[in-house]
Design a protein around this motif. Structure first.
Motif, PDB file in Angstrom:
ATOM      1  N   THR A  89       0.847  -1.178   0.000  1.00 20.34           N
ATOM      2  CA  THR A  89       0.000   0.000   0.000  1.00 20.34           C
ATOM      3  C   THR A  89       0.892   1.241   0.000  1.00 20.34           C
ATOM      4  OG1 THR A  89      -1.716   1.188   1.197  1.00 20.34           O
ATOM      5  CG2 THR A  89      -0.256  -0.164   2.521  1.00 20.34           C
ATOM      6  N   TRP A 130      -5.169   2.169  -1.516  1.00 15.08           N
ATOM      7  CA  TRP A 130      -4.818   1.327  -2.654  1.00 15.08           C
ATOM      8  C   TRP A 130      -4.047   0.134  -2.141  1.00 15.08           C
ATOM      9  CZ3 TRP A 130      -6.184   1.607  -7.693  1.00 15.08           C
ATOM     10  CH2 TRP A 130      -6.778   2.793  -8.159  1.00 15.08           C
ATOM     11  N   ARG A 148      -1.718  -3.229  -3.681  1.00 15.92           N
ATOM     12  CA  ARG A 148      -1.129  -3.797  -4.893  1.00 15.92           C
ATOM     13  C   ARG A 148      -0.595  -5.184  -4.585  1.00 15.92           C
ATOM     14  NH1 ARG A 148       4.404  -1.718  -6.701  1.00 15.92           N
ATOM     15  NH2 ARG A 148       4.942  -3.719  -5.762  1.00 15.92           N
ATOM     16  N   HIS A 161      -4.630  -4.554  -8.562  1.00 18.62           N
ATOM     17  CA  HIS A 161      -4.802  -3.360  -7.725  1.00 18.62           C
ATOM     18  C   HIS A 161      -6.210  -3.350  -7.176  1.00 18.62           C
ATOM     19  CE1 HIS A 161      -1.235  -1.870  -9.928  1.00 18.62           C
ATOM     20  NE2 HIS A 161      -1.029  -1.179  -8.799  1.00 18.62           N
ATOM     21  N   LEU A 209      -8.895  -0.822  -5.040  1.00 19.26           N
ATOM     22  CA  LEU A 209      -9.139   0.504  -4.469  1.00 19.26           C
ATOM     23  C   LEU A 209     -10.322   0.377  -3.520  1.00 19.26           C
ATOM     24  CD1 LEU A 209      -8.887   3.538  -4.164  1.00 19.26           C
ATOM     25  CD2 LEU A 209     -10.281   3.796  -6.244  1.00 19.26           C
TER      26      LEU A 209
END
Lengths: 217, 632
Positions: free
Chosen positions: B32, B69, B71, B138, B140
């Motif tokens: 993040t 976010w 990842r 990803h 969100l």
């Protein structure tokens, strides 16, 4: 009941009292329509005599020295169903008459009644049935009509038989009973004979039932 | 229930074990940026990505600016030809968007937010997005920091395998709720029916209320799912669904212990009402109220089991111990769920709150069933005991009655013996004595002797007839006199007009009365024969109100009843009538015959009989003629 009698009726009797037997014999002999074929002093003699064949009518005194008169009645009823059995009794009381009827007797005659003609009684009985006293009729009704109407199965007596017994129990003569129910006297007699048969059969079934109940059979 | 939980845990374990075999990737870690990034963070070098462990509980570890976010990079060592999915065991309440290799593949839709809240999410990965070698996902997540959720573990793999996982999870945390609610609704109705039918056992009532309230709250909650404006109500219903049924169950605990605590119960209901109101209020402290009330209601059963354990007869009952286990387990299960929410436990684990209700209610059913069975057994025992007592009482009564009957019979026999003796003494004995003296005198004529002896015999027969069974029928008595005397009447040429109807049974017709009636008739008949010159006698017997009336009328000379001389036998007749228990009226007029009326009163209890019944229409069998039920 003046039915013409063509052939004489054969009669035998068992009575231990000599005098009484003498009077019976005299009365029977005085009547040409009756013929005496045997007179016995004891039950044993009577049974031996019966081996040779049965008469039309057998008079049985209930009080015998060697056996009970009812045993003879049962014997005749079983071995000689065509023979008409009359018991001789002093009082015609319910107990002795009912037990005689149940053993298979067809009627009873009173002994010792004043100026009473036993031969007439016999003729009377031969022409159709026994003179049933109201007390006896009442007892027959009591034996054969259940206390409660049965839900299943038929009652032992037909309605007509019930009506006849009912009338006799109230003191009506056979003739009056016939008038009351619009029947001939002969029909009343026939009904009564059937009732006697039913009484004898009924008492036998009762005995079997009782024995079963006690697990004797 | 334990078996189900075990199966559930096993299924999870099996799912995890299958992950490697079926080439499902499990992302336990993500990266993040640590600060809010506007727009897609494509350039990895631009942000300081730091590692974070999944699931990421936002309550315990809030993200920056309520948005984050995530990842996740990975390498595929095969060509991804078959269809693939991304699987999330629990959907975060935050908005969620999923990208694979910089391409947006899924955004949380309205439908998911409503229908599948809190349950598993399965996101299909379009063909051609994945590639052999390096890939990147990803996520969100946006929304308010919430103590419920954050970002769960992310799974990527074979679509079929993940669909199975999702199906299992939805069954356990979704459909199962409705099945359980419906089942306990039905059980509740059954209990209510039993309560209505049986002895209104309070325990059954509260059990019924518990099941029914569970069902109603769940059903209403389900309906609110499809309404946007019912968010507050939905909160309340969720609370009721998890805790409302507990109230009746708590009261059931008290009733099982045969206790009543009206004030305590009142406080409990008030607490539930306060909880419902506070849950409905939305605000920053809502979660605190929710958790506080929830923990309170979850923990209460463990306290309410105490009176049951203290009740002397119940302490060691297996059913009560089972209920104790269930109550404690329920508290632990609730604790488990709160631990998930507070971030103490990995929130991918399934909530157990759904299984508290069935668990406790099943456990509570055991003592209820035992109670019912005990009730049935007690009733049966009581019936047997009652039957035994009734039998004993009946035997006692029977033996008492038997004694009484024996005593009565003995007394009746003694009286009868005395009467017959007296009768013999006065009648037959006297007659025989006089006959003997006549015979001894040597002057007796044979006719005179035989007539006397015949009379003595008649006397004897009369006495015997009086003890013949007539079943209380006066008609039989009359008929028997006629039958006895028939040869006499026949010789005399006497005609009878006989009209004896069926008469009501007279249970008090004793031999003494019968003898008196017989004597009256003999007397009247012989008078008619010897003195009046009658040719016919009409005899009628019928029921009149309160009595049996017998009328004997002849067509003889008669006499002037006003000029009757004393001692002509009338007094004798009246005496006999008194002995017969009746009244006698003699009417006569010179030249018009004589009419004797004997009235025998019926006992009070005699039921009314339809009148006007004549012989011609008499139906059979006739009242009064039915043989008596055996008595002696």
């Amino acid at each position: 009941m003046g039915a013409p009698v063509t052939a004489p009726v054969t009669i035998a009797l068992v009575e231990d009292d000599d005098e009484a037997r003498g009077r019976l014999v005299a009365s029977i002999r005085s009547d040409p329509s009756l013929r005496l074929t045997g007179e016995y002093r004891s039950g044993g003699e009577a049974l031996i005599g019966l081996d040779a064949g049965a008469p039309d009518v057998f008079l049985v005194d209930l009080g015998l020295p060697d056996m009970h008169g009812l045993d003879i009645v049962r014997h005749i009823a079983a071995q000689h169903p065509a023979c008409e059995i009359l018991v001789v009794t002093i009082f015609g009381d319910e107990e002795s008459v009912m037990s005689a009827l149940e053993a298979g007797a067809h009627g009873y005659v009173l002994k010792g009644a004043l100026e009473h003609d036993i031969a007439e009684d016999i003729r009377h009985l031969r022409s159709g049935g026994s003179p049933l006293s109201p007390v006896i009729a009442r007892q027959v009704l009591k034996r054969l009509v259940p206390a409660k109407p049965a839900l299943f199965g038929r009652s032992i007596l037909t309605q007509r038989e019930n009506e006849i017994l009912n009338a006799i129990a109230r003191g009506f003569t056979y003739a009056e009973t016939g008038d009351l129910l619009h029947l001939s006297v002969q029909t009343v007699h026939t009904h009564l004979k059937n009732i006697y048969k039913k009484l004898a059969v009924h008492s036998k079934t009762e005995a079997v039932f009782e024995a079963e109940r006690r697990r004797l059979i | 229930m334990r078996a189900l939980l075990a199966a559930l845990l096993f299924a999870c374990a099996a799912g995890a074990a299958a992950a490697e075999a079926e080439r499902v990737l499990s992302f336990e870690r993500a990266f993040t940026p640590g600060l809010w990034v506007w727009g897609f963070p494509g350039d990895e070098a631009a942000w300081a990505w730091s590692p974070i462990t999944l699931p990421h509980n936002w309550y315990a570890d809030p993200p920056p600016a309520s948005r984050a976010w995530y990842r996740m990079g990975f390498t595929l060592d095969y060509a991804p030809i078959g269809s693939h999915s991304i699987y999330l065991a629990r959907l975060p309440l935050a908005d969620l968007t999923v990208y694979v290799n910089q391409r947006e593949i899924w955004r949380m839709s309205e439908q998911y937010a409503k229908g599948a809240a809190l349950t598993a999410v399965l996101i299909p990965v379009p063909n051609g997005v994945l590639r052999e070698g390096g890939n990147v996902i990803h996520l969100l997540a946006e929304g308010n920091a919430h103590w419920f959720h954050g970002v769960p573990r992310v799974y990527l793999g074979d679509a079929r395998v993940l669909a199975e996982w999702a199906g299992m999870r939805r069954l356990i945390q979704g459909q199962m709720i409705y099945i359980v609610a419906a089942a306990f609704g039905a059980v509740g109705l059954l209990a209510l029916w039993l309560w209505l039918r049986g002895g209104r056992d309070a325990v059954l009532f509260w059990y019924a209320m518990s099941g029914i309230s569970l069902f109603i709250a769940t059903a209403l909650w389900y309906l609110t799912l499809w309404r946007d404006d019912a968010a507050g109500l939905r909160q309340v219903l969720v609370f009721l669904r998890f805790n409302g049924y507990m109230m009746p169950l708590l009261i059931l605990h008290l009733r099982l212990a045969q206790r009543r605590h009206p004030w305590l119960e009142g406080v409990l209901w008030l607490a539930l009402a306060a909880a419902v109101v506070s849950i409905g209020v939305r605000g920053p402290w809502q979660w605190l109220a929710w958790s506080g009330w929830g923990i309170l209601f979850a923990a209460l059963p463990a306290f309410f089991i105490i009176p049951l354990l203290r009740a002397p007869g119940l302490r060691r009952e297996p059913a009560v111990l089972l209920l104790l286990v269930a109550d404690v387990a329920a508290a632990l299960m609730n604790l488990h769920d709160w631990a998930i929410r507070l971030g103490w436990i990995d929130f991918e684990r399934p909530y157990l709150v759904y299984f508290v209700a069935p668990f406790v209610m099943l456990a509570a059913a055991v003592p209820i069933i035992e109670r019912l069975m005990a009730g049935v057994a007690a009733t049966r025992r009581m019936n047997i005991e009652l039957e035994r007592r009734v039998d004993a009482k009946a035997r006692e009564l029977e033996s008492g009655y038997e004694k009484l009957r024996r005593a009565q019979r003995d007394q009746a026999l003694a009286e009868e013996r005395r009467r017959i003796m007296a009768d013999m003494h006065d009648g037959l004995g006297a007659r025989l004595v006089s006959l003997l003296s006549v015979a001894q005198s040597g002057r007796a004529r044979p006719e005179e002797l035989s007539e006397g002896i015949a009379a003595a015999l008649d006397e004897l027969r009369l006495t015997i007839d009086s003890v013949q069974p007539v079943e209380g029928d006066v008609g039989v008595v009359l008929g028997n006199v006629r039958h006895r005397m028939r040869s006499v009447f026949e010789r005399a040429g006497m005609r009878f007009l006989w009209n004896v109807s069926t008469l009501p049974r007279m249970d008090d017709l004793t031999p003494e009365r019968i003898l008196a009636i017989q004597r009256i008739f003999l007397e009247v008949f012989s008078n008619a024969l010897k003195h009046s010159g009658a040719r016919s006698v009409a005899v009628s017997a019928a029921r009149v109100p309160g009595a049996v009336q017998i009328v004997i009328a002849d067509d003889g000379r008669g006499f002037d009843s006003l000029a009757v001389r004393p001692g002509n036998g009338l007094a004798n007749l009246r005496l006999r009538a008194t002995q017969a228990g009746g009244t006698l009226i003699v009417e006569s007029n010179a030249g018009k015959g004589t009419r004797v009326t004997l009235k025998l009163p019926l006992a009070e209890a005699e039921p009314p009989e339809p009148s006007g019944r004549s012989d011609e229409e008499a139906p059979y069998p006739i009242q009064g003629m039915s043989p008596e039920p055996s008595r002696a």
